[in-house]
Structures are given as C-alpha cells and as structure tokens.
Design a protein around this motif. Structure first.
Motif, PDB file in Angstrom:
ATOM      1  N   GLU A  93       0.855  -1.188   0.000  1.00  0.00           N
ATOM      2  CA  GLU A  93       0.000   0.000   0.000  1.00  0.00           C
ATOM      3  C   GLU A  93       0.890   1.238   0.000  1.00  0.00           C
ATOM      4  O   GLU A  93       1.948   1.233   0.625  1.00  0.00           O
ATOM      5  CB  GLU A  93      -0.868  -0.003   1.267  1.00  0.00           C
ATOM      6  N   LEU A  94       0.481   2.261  -0.699  1.00  0.00           N
ATOM      7  CA  LEU A  94       1.211   3.531  -0.683  1.00  0.00           C
ATOM      8  C   LEU A  94       0.496   4.465   0.273  1.00  0.00           C
ATOM      9  O   LEU A  94      -0.608   4.932  -0.004  1.00  0.00           O
ATOM     10  CB  LEU A  94       1.279   4.130  -2.092  1.00  0.00           C
TER      11      LEU A  94
ATOM     12  N   SER B 285       1.519   0.250  -6.073  1.00  0.00           N
ATOM     13  CA  SER B 285       0.867  -0.432  -4.961  1.00  0.00           C
ATOM     14  C   SER B 285       0.365  -1.788  -5.433  1.00  0.00           C
ATOM     15  O   SER B 285      -0.278  -1.893  -6.485  1.00  0.00           O
ATOM     16  CB  SER B 285      -0.312   0.409  -4.454  1.00  0.00           C
TER      17      SER B 285
ATOM     18  N   ASN C 125      -1.806  -3.721  -3.715  1.00  0.00           N
ATOM     19  CA  ASN C 125      -3.241  -3.786  -3.426  1.00  0.00           C
ATOM     20  C   ASN C 125      -3.959  -2.654  -4.146  1.00  0.00           C
ATOM     21  O   ASN C 125      -3.568  -1.493  -4.032  1.00  0.00           O
ATOM     22  CB  ASN C 125      -3.500  -3.674  -1.927  1.00  0.00           C
TER      23      ASN C 125
ATOM     24  N   THR D   6       0.366  -6.224 -10.730  1.00  0.00           N
ATOM     25  CA  THR D   6       1.252  -5.083 -10.496  1.00  0.00           C
ATOM     26  C   THR D   6       2.584  -5.268 -11.209  1.00  0.00           C
ATOM     27  O   THR D   6       3.111  -4.320 -11.807  1.00  0.00           O
ATOM     28  CB  THR D   6       1.476  -4.883  -8.984  1.00  0.00           C
TER      29      THR D   6
END
Length: 69
Positions: free
Chosen positions: A11-12, A29, A31, A51
């Motif tokens: 997560e960012l 990210s 997610n 990703t």
C-alpha cells in the motif's frame, strides 16, 4: 552513476510522494484498494502478478520512448 529505483509496496501511504525527493522513480501499490491484511492475503498472488505486469509494461514503454527520442 544514477540507478533508477522502482518501489513496489502493499500500500502507498499518505506522504509516500516524498520518496520521489530521495530518488525513487516510480511507485506501484500491489493492493488496488486499502483493505485489511486478512482480505489482502486472499488476493495477494493475483494482485502481485497484475502489479508486476504493469511495472514491466511501464519499463518496456520507458525504454522504447527513450530509444525513439
């Protein structure tokens, strides 16, 4: 020697953009939305593959654009 740094994270978080100031070129990210770990782990493999696919497309396009110009 400048070595590009690409960041992959679950997560960012807020403030992650500050990492650009210290040399991170791009952030991804894993997610797609903030969810609890108990939920995220159920889809971690497919989210990671998606990703990484996005990251590889980004790198290939960046390379091709650099060669074109």
């Amino acid at each position: 020697q400048k070595i590009p740094v690409y960041l992959l994270a679950g997560e960012l978080a807020e403030g992650a953009q500050q990492l650009y100031d210290i040399g991170v070129e791009a952030m991804f990210s894993i997610n797609p939305a903030p969810v609890p770990f108990s939920t995220a782990k159920l889809h971690s493999h497919e989210n990671f593959v998606k990703t990484m696919t996005d990251l590889l497309i980004f790198l290939i396009l960046s390379y091709l654009m650099e060669k074109k110009y």
